[in-house]
Design an enzyme around this catalytic site. Structure first.
Site, PDB file in Angstrom:
ATOM      1  CB  SER A 121     -10.581 -73.612  85.040  1.00 21.00           C
ATOM      2  OG  SER A 121     -10.303 -73.655  83.660  1.00 21.00           O
ATOM      3  CE1 TYR A 150     -15.198 -70.866  84.120  1.00 19.16           C
ATOM      4  CE2 TYR A 150     -13.210 -71.165  82.804  1.00 19.16           C
ATOM      5  CZ  TYR A 150     -14.198 -71.683  83.616  1.00 19.16           C
ATOM      6  OH  TYR A 150     -14.191 -73.030  83.923  1.00 19.16           O
TER       7      TYR A 150
END
Length: 280
Positions: free
Chosen positions: A172, A185
């Site tokens: 990401s 995350y």
């Protein structure tokens, strides 16, 4: 694309409940880059995973879709793959558990006899305004789904992958830029990045290429299932392109990395993120 305020209480999110619906398929007809390859895609029921499944099917691949329990979304994806005259199986279950990951690989190999492309794509995240709100339970859940599963699935899959196979992990933009409300995350996706680079070095002599894709803000069910209505409405507008990305705009990265066109690429990351400049 304008998004009305919306939120889903259920995690993971459900694609059919999103407004507007994410775009999972472009007008490309494919050119058989992956003809008769077997691709296992985690999180393949919706979002980026669905777009990958459709794009791979257009290129001639047969698909195994791993997902948690979003059966209606998964069946819709399977139908789209079969409309393209390719085979597709669905394997529900929790990839945070090693025993299920073993069963996932067993089911794929039992159906198809091999695995040519492994897409470690499934993930989850929970927004918290402060690190003080991140419990040990949340931290463990995030890392088990987003990091542990990659170890579990890859370890089980490797005996069934031959020279020329490909592993593609979804990291990401948060692995590079961070995110103040997605601390666990972001840390997990940083681990995926390091895992990709290290695994690439470990497998390169076996001629198994390992790469990653680091999407920016993409319109997937994870977004309304994580953020408040007002944040969902603004999601993606801070990119240089000024808009959220669509799953169909991310899937071609995976097609390229899985194909022979990327035969000299290993240990690298592609960045479909709306124009944000990322170092490394």
């Amino acid at each position: 694309m304008e998004k009305p305020p919306q939120h889903q209480d259920r995690k993971p999110g459900i694609e059919r409940e999103m407004d507007p619906q994410p775009r999972s398929e472009n007008e490309s007809q494919g050119s058989k880059k992956l003809m008769d390859k077997i691709a296992l895609i985690t999180g393949g029921d919706s979002g980026i995973g669905r777009a990958i499944a459709i794009a791979f099917a257009k290129e001639g691949a047969n698909i195994a879709i791993s997902y948690l329990d979003e059966h209606e979304d998964a069946n819709h994806t399977m139908q789209k793959v079969k409309e393209l005259q390719r085979e597709c199986i669905l394997i529900p279950g929790d990839i945070s558990q090693e025993e299920h990951c073993k069963k996932l690989i067993e089911a794929t190999v039992q159906e198809y006899g091999k695995i040519d492309v492994l897409i470690n794509n499934a993930a989850e995240h929970y927004a918290q305004e402060s690190i003080e709100n991140i419990t040990a339970e949340q931290l463990d859940k995030t890392f088990r789904t987003d990091v542990y599963s990659l170890f579990f699935i890859t370890k089980a899959a490797l005996p069934h992958m031959k020279e020329g196979s490909s592993i593609i992990n979804t990291t990401s933009i948060t692995a590079y830029k961070g995110n103040p409300t997605l601390l666990d995350y972001s840390a997990a996706k940083g681990a995926v990045l390091s895992f990709t680079r290290s695994l690439s070095q470990a497998l390169i002599k076996k001629n198994i290429r390992v790469n990653a894709v680091a999407p920016g803000p993409i319109w997937t069910p994870l977004i309304p299932a994580t953020f408040s209505e007002d944040k969902v409405e603004k999601f993606g507008k801070n990119t240089p392109m000024g808009r959220v990305g669509q799953p169909e705009e991310v899937a071609p990265c995976y097609v390229f990395l899985a194909s022979d066109e990327a035969s000299y690429i290993a240990g690298q990351v592609l960045h479909p993120n709306g124009g944000t400049i990322i170092a490394g």
